[in-house]
Design a protein around this motif. Structure first.
Motif, PDB file in Angstrom:
ATOM      1  N   LEU A  55       0.845  -1.190   0.000  1.00  0.00           N
ATOM      2  CA  LEU A  55       0.000   0.000   0.000  1.00  0.00           C
ATOM      3  C   LEU A  55       0.884   1.246   0.000  1.00  0.00           C
ATOM      4  N   ALA A  56       0.494   2.234  -0.779  1.00  0.00           N
ATOM      5  CA  ALA A  56       1.226   3.494  -0.812  1.00  0.00           C
ATOM      6  C   ALA A  56       0.827   4.352   0.389  1.00  0.00           C
ATOM      7  N   SER A  57       1.590   5.403   0.605  1.00  0.00           N
ATOM      8  CA  SER A  57       1.271   6.309   1.710  1.00  0.00           C
ATOM      9  C   SER A  57       0.410   7.483   1.256  1.00  0.00           C
ATOM     10  N   ALA A  58       0.327   7.689  -0.052  1.00  0.00           N
ATOM     11  CA  ALA A  58      -0.458   8.813  -0.560  1.00  0.00           C
ATOM     12  C   ALA A  58      -1.118   8.446  -1.886  1.00  0.00           C
ATOM     13  N   TYR A  59      -2.377   8.839  -2.040  1.00  0.00           N
ATOM     14  CA  TYR A  59      -3.147   8.543  -3.249  1.00  0.00           C
ATOM     15  C   TYR A  59      -3.827   9.814  -3.747  1.00  0.00           C
ATOM     16  N   THR A  60      -4.102   9.820  -5.055  1.00  0.00           N
ATOM     17  CA  THR A  60      -4.821  10.921  -5.687  1.00  0.00           C
ATOM     18  C   THR A  60      -6.110  10.393  -6.294  1.00  0.00           C
ATOM     19  N   VAL A  61      -7.190  11.154  -6.165  1.00  0.00           N
ATOM     20  CA  VAL A  61      -8.455  10.799  -6.809  1.00  0.00           C
ATOM     21  C   VAL A  61      -8.259  10.911  -8.318  1.00  0.00           C
ATOM     22  N   GLY A  62      -8.435   9.786  -9.033  1.00  0.00           N
ATOM     23  CA  GLY A  62      -8.097   9.757 -10.445  1.00  0.00           C
ATOM     24  C   GLY A  62      -9.262   9.513 -11.375  1.00  0.00           C
ATOM     25  N   ALA A  63      -8.920   9.206 -12.629  1.00  0.00           N
ATOM     26  CA  ALA A  63      -9.920   8.950 -13.665  1.00  0.00           C
ATOM     27  C   ALA A  63     -10.795   7.771 -13.281  1.00  0.00           C
ATOM     28  N   GLY A  64     -12.070   7.851 -13.603  1.00  0.00           N
ATOM     29  CA  GLY A  64     -13.029   6.814 -13.237  1.00  0.00           C
ATOM     30  C   GLY A  64     -13.816   7.141 -11.989  1.00  0.00           C
ATOM     31  N   SER A  65     -13.453   8.243 -11.325  1.00  0.00           N
ATOM     32  CA  SER A  65     -14.177   8.670 -10.121  1.00  0.00           C
ATOM     33  C   SER A  65     -15.467   9.393 -10.520  1.00  0.00           C
ATOM     34  N   GLU A  66     -16.471   9.268  -9.676  1.00  0.00           N
ATOM     35  CA  GLU A  66     -17.751   9.940  -9.892  1.00  0.00           C
ATOM     36  C   GLU A  66     -18.331  10.358  -8.553  1.00  0.00           C
ATOM     37  N   ALA A  67     -19.149  11.397  -8.582  1.00  0.00           N
ATOM     38  CA  ALA A  67     -19.887  11.816  -7.389  1.00  0.00           C
ATOM     39  C   ALA A  67     -21.157  12.525  -7.838  1.00  0.00           C
ATOM     40  N   GLY A  68     -22.126  12.577  -6.941  1.00  0.00           N
ATOM     41  CA  GLY A  68     -23.374  13.239  -7.285  1.00  0.00           C
ATOM     42  C   GLY A  68     -24.438  13.034  -6.231  1.00  0.00           C
ATOM     43  N   TYR A  69     -25.702  13.144  -6.650  1.00  0.00           N
ATOM     44  CA  TYR A  69     -26.807  13.079  -5.703  1.00  0.00           C
ATOM     45  C   TYR A  69     -27.828  12.034  -6.122  1.00  0.00           C
ATOM     46  N   ARG A  70     -28.625  11.605  -5.161  1.00  0.00           N
ATOM     47  CA  ARG A  70     -29.804  10.776  -5.393  1.00  0.00           C
ATOM     48  C   ARG A  70     -30.892  11.298  -4.456  1.00  0.00           C
ATOM     49  N   VAL A  71     -32.053  11.628  -5.036  1.00  0.00           N
ATOM     50  CA  VAL A  71     -33.148  12.163  -4.234  1.00  0.00           C
ATOM     51  C   VAL A  71     -34.472  11.717  -4.831  1.00  0.00           C
ATOM     52  N   GLY A  72     -35.445  11.482  -3.980  1.00  0.00           N
ATOM     53  CA  GLY A  72     -36.771  11.086  -4.429  1.00  0.00           C
ATOM     54  C   GLY A  72     -37.607  12.293  -4.823  1.00  0.00           C
ATOM     55  N   GLU A  73     -38.385  12.124  -5.900  1.00  0.00           N
ATOM     56  CA  GLU A  73     -39.309  13.158  -6.343  1.00  0.00           C
ATOM     57  C   GLU A  73     -40.719  12.570  -6.396  1.00  0.00           C
ATOM     58  N   LEU A  74     -41.701  13.406  -6.069  1.00  0.00           N
ATOM     59  CA  LEU A  74     -43.098  13.025  -6.213  1.00  0.00           C
ATOM     60  C   LEU A  74     -43.654  13.798  -7.387  1.00  0.00           C
ATOM     61  N   LEU A  75     -43.966  13.087  -8.475  1.00  0.00           N
ATOM     62  CA  LEU A  75     -44.445  13.703  -9.705  1.00  0.00           C
ATOM     63  C   LEU A  75     -45.897  13.316  -9.918  1.00  0.00           C
ATOM     64  N   GLY A  76     -46.808  14.222  -9.597  1.00  0.00           N
ATOM     65  CA  GLY A  76     -48.228  13.947  -9.759  1.00  0.00           C
ATOM     66  C   GLY A  76     -48.662  12.696  -9.020  1.00  0.00           C
ATOM     67  N   GLY A  77     -48.103  12.475  -7.832  1.00  0.00           N
ATOM     68  CA  GLY A  77     -48.466  11.302  -7.032  1.00  0.00           C
ATOM     69  C   GLY A  77     -47.627  10.080  -7.312  1.00  0.00           C
ATOM     70  N   GLN A  78     -46.746  10.123  -8.311  1.00  0.00           N
ATOM     71  CA  GLN A  78     -45.897   8.985  -8.659  1.00  0.00           C
ATOM     72  C   GLN A  78     -44.456   9.274  -8.228  1.00  0.00           C
ATOM     73  N   ARG A  79     -43.819   8.297  -7.568  1.00  0.00           N
ATOM     74  CA  ARG A  79     -42.466   8.487  -7.064  1.00  0.00           C
ATOM     75  C   ARG A  79     -41.427   8.085  -8.116  1.00  0.00           C
ATOM     76  N   VAL A  80     -40.412   8.930  -8.280  1.00  0.00           N
ATOM     77  CA  VAL A  80     -39.274   8.629  -9.146  1.00  0.00           C
ATOM     78  C   VAL A  80     -38.005   9.021  -8.403  1.00  0.00           C
ATOM     79  N   ASP A  81     -36.893   8.372  -8.747  1.00  0.00           N
ATOM     80  CA  ASP A  81     -35.590   8.735  -8.197  1.00  0.00           C
ATOM     81  C   ASP A  81     -34.875   9.638  -9.183  1.00  0.00           C
ATOM     82  N   ALA A  82     -34.418  10.786  -8.697  1.00  0.00           N
ATOM     83  CA  ALA A  82     -33.601  11.688  -9.507  1.00  0.00           C
ATOM     84  C   ALA A  82     -32.139  11.460  -9.139  1.00  0.00           C
ATOM     85  N   VAL A  83     -31.304  11.239 -10.158  1.00  0.00           N
ATOM     86  CA  VAL A  83     -29.882  10.965  -9.938  1.00  0.00           C
ATOM     87  C   VAL A  83     -29.063  11.882 -10.835  1.00  0.00           C
ATOM     88  N   GLY A  84     -28.120  12.606 -10.243  1.00  0.00           N
ATOM     89  CA  GLY A  84     -27.210  13.461 -10.997  1.00  0.00           C
ATOM     90  C   GLY A  84     -25.776  13.144 -10.628  1.00  0.00           C
TER      91      GLY A  84
END
Length: 228
Positions: A55-84
């Motif tokens: 194992l190295a002592s130091a790492y860098t966040v590299g290519a292939g990394s992702e981050a974002g959000y997941r939140v529930g939405e109520l659309l006219g009474g129907q639930r959907v997951d919004a993901v960005g």
């Protein structure tokens, strides 16, 4: 008389159509038109190579990394997951043996996108104000021991504690994360539960037709590469 009856039938038909679209439209959209929400980000979703070297002592966040959000939405009474999500993630992580001693990850918020351009416009505009607050940052505040098995290729699931800064508001957070060695690198994934008003964010709504949940998740998958 016949003309009046025809006109009445026409108006009734239009009203019925509006009702059907208002009630049934969201159901049709959420069940058959809306793309299926992306699966949560997780280690092992791509091919994981056998660990190589110490194992190295130091790492860098590299290519292939992702981050974002997941939140529930109520659309006219129907639930959907919004993901960005965005691949514009940077940061560094320090280790001492199998113990993570420091870490900081920064996400560029203006490039977070979902499957809906209108949602993205609201996200970067009124909600996150990315022109004013372009980044969000997580900083580790306590060490994490990944355990002896981790060095030999075992998967580690531990609890991380740190601070999350969104729109210049910083809050303490605690959440489980999973790490696994991937060749010379390390893959790390997890999700941070958030209450939006804690960061001064009011979940958007349009009357009773569209409502966004008051809580959600910040998801991430980090591909850590040894720092040269």
């Amino acid at each position: 008389m016949k003309l009046r009856q025809h006109w009445k039938a026409y108006v009734i038909g239009i009203v019925a159509l509006v009702v059907v679209l208002a009630v049934g439209g969201p159901f049709v959209y959420s069940r058959w038109i809306a793309p299926e929400a992306a699966a949560p980000l997780a280690v092992g979703s791509s091919q994981v190579a056998a660990p190589t070297g110490e194992l190295a002592s130091a790492y860098t966040v590299g290519a292939g990394s992702e981050a974002g959000y997941r939140v529930g939405e109520l659309l006219g009474g129907q639930r959907v997951d919004a993901v960005g999500r965005t691949p514009d993630v940077s940061g560094t992580v320090s280790l001492s043996g199998t113990a993570v001693t420091a870490g900081e990850v920064t996400v560029q918020m203006s490039t977070v996108t979902s499957d809906q351009g209108r949602r993205d416009g609201q996200f970067t505009g009124n909600i996150m104000e990315t022109a004013r607050y372009p980044t969000s940052t997580f900083t580790l505040t306590g060490p994490i021991d990944l355990g002896a098995d981790f060095a030999n290729g075992g998967q580690a699931t531990v609890t991380a504690a740190g601070t999350l800064t969104v729109k210049d508001v910083t809050r303490e957070v605690s959440f489980p994360l999973t790490a696994v060695r991937d060749g010379a690198g390390i893959d790390v994934s997890g999700s941070i539960p958030v209450t939006f008003t804690d960061f001064g964010i009011e979940p958007p709504s349009i009357g009773d037709f569209v409502r966004v949940d008051p809580t959600g998740q910040v998801e991430f998958l980090l591909a850590l590469a040894p720092r040269s």
